[in-house]
Design a protein around this motif. Structure first.
Motif, short mmCIF file in Angstrom:
data_model
loop_
_atom_site.label_atom_id
_atom_site.label_comp_id
_atom_site.label_asym_id
_atom_site.label_seq_id
_atom_site.Cartn_x
_atom_site.Cartn_y
_atom_site.Cartn_z
N PRO A 9 -40.63 46.65 -56.60
CA PRO A 9 -41.52 46.29 -57.72
C PRO A 9 -42.98 46.69 -57.47
N LEU A 10 -43.43 46.58 -56.22
CA LEU A 10 -44.80 47.00 -55.91
C LEU A 10 -44.97 48.50 -56.11
N ALA A 34 -44.99 49.27 -59.78
CA ALA A 34 -46.26 48.86 -60.38
C ALA A 34 -47.36 49.86 -60.06
N PHE A 73 -52.07 43.21 -58.68
CA PHE A 73 -51.19 43.33 -57.52
C PHE A 73 -51.10 42.02 -56.74
N VAL A 105 -48.32 40.29 -58.43
CA VAL A 105 -47.02 40.85 -58.06
C VAL A 105 -46.61 40.36 -56.67
N HIS A 123 -55.74 36.52 -57.64
CA HIS A 123 -55.34 36.89 -59.00
C HIS A 123 -56.32 36.31 -60.02
N ALA A 158 -44.79 36.09 -66.19
CA ALA A 158 -44.54 37.50 -65.88
C ALA A 158 -43.78 38.21 -67.00
N THR A 217 -49.16 44.84 -65.17
CA THR A 217 -49.03 45.75 -64.04
C THR A 217 -47.59 46.12 -63.75
N MET A 218 -46.66 45.17 -63.87
CA MET A 218 -45.30 45.41 -63.40
C MET A 218 -44.48 46.26 -64.37
N LYS A 260 -39.42 44.16 -62.75
CA LYS A 260 -39.92 42.80 -63.03
C LYS A 260 -38.75 41.87 -63.37
N CYS A 266 -37.72 38.70 -61.04
CA CYS A 266 -37.71 37.37 -61.66
C CYS A 266 -36.32 36.74 -61.57
#
Length: 199
Positions: free
Chosen positions: A17-18, A21, A39, A42, A85, A159, A165-166, A171, A175
Motif C-alpha cells: 500500500p505504501l 500510494a 503517508f 497510511v 498526520h 480511509a 493518498t492511498m 486500501k 482495511c
C-alpha cells in the motif's frame, strides 16, 4: 517455512500500500507537508494491522514478553503517526482541521477520523496511567479492546470514505486485513470458550 510466510505476508501487506500510494497521481500537485501527512496516515493504518497480531501472539519468533513490549512501542509509533498526520494537515489547511475537530465538517470522513484519533489518545492515556489508576488488569483489557474497536472502525471508515493518498485496491485489502485481525482479537477475548476438561 511457516515463519517466513507469515513475516513475508505481513511485510507485503505493509509495504505494497505504501508503494502504491507513492505512485499516486494525486500527489503530483501536493506540497511536501501534505504528502508527509498522508503517508503518516497510511503508516498508521499499517501499524493497526500489527497491533492485534502482537497482542494475540501470532507473529512467530517473538516470546510473549517481547511481543508485549513491541506492542507498546508500536502503539507509541501509531500515536506519533496520528500526531504527524494531524499536524501536517493543520499546517496545510487549518480551517479544515478546525472544522473536523469541532465536528462541523461537511465531509463524513472527517468525523470518523476524529473519533479514531480521540480513541487513540484515550488508549495512550490509559496505557500510561492504568497502574496509577489501580485498574484491574481485566478491566484494562476490556477498555483497551473496546477502544481498539472504535479506533479500527473509525479509521477504516475514514480511509474508505476519503479519496486521498492511498490507491483503492491496496486500501481495501489493508482495511480488510485490519478488520479481520481485530475481529480475531475480539473472538479470542470475548468469543465462546472451549469447555475445560479434566477429572
Amino acid at each position: 517455512m511457516r515463519t517466513a510466510l507469515i513475516w513475508g505476508g505481513l511485510t507485503l501487506a505493509l509495504l505494497v500500500p505504501l508503494g502504491a500510494a507513492a505512485l499516486s497521481p494525486l500527489l503530483a500537485w501536493r506540497d511536501p507537508i501534505y504528502i508527509m501527512a498522508g503517508f503518516a496516515g497510511v503508516i498508521g493504518l499499517g501499524l493497526m494491522l500489527v497491533q492485534p497480531l502482537l497482542a494475540l501472539g501470532l507473529l512467530p519468533g517473538l516470546s510473549a514478553p517481547r511481543a508485549r513490549r513491541i506492542h507498546g512501542w508500536v502503539g507509541a509509533s501509531l500515536l506519533a503517526a496520528v500526531l504527524l498526520h494531524v499536524a501536517g494537515l493543520w499546517i496545510t489547511s487549518p480551517p479544515d482541521v478546525i472544522d473536523a475537530l469541532t465536528f462541523s465538517s461537511p465531509t463524513p470522513f472527517s468525523l470518523w477520523g476524529v473519533l479514531a484519533m480521540w480513541g487513540i489518545f484515550a488508549t495512550a492515556g490509559l496505557a500510561a496511567s492504568w497502574r496509577h489508576l489501580h485498574l484491574h488488569p481485566k478491566l484494562w483489557r476490556r477498555a483497551h479492546l473496546s477502544l481498539a474497536v472504535l479506533i479500527t472502525g473509525g479509521t477504516i471508515a475514514h480511509a474508505l470514505l476519503i479519496d486521498g493518498t492511498m490507491e483503492l485496491l491496496t486500501k481495501l485489502a489493508l482495511c480488510g486485513l485490519v478488520a479481520l485481525a481485530v475481529a480475531k482479537a475480539l473472538h479470542s477475548r470475548w468469543g465462546p470458550q472451549r469447555p475445560k476438561t479434566g477429572s
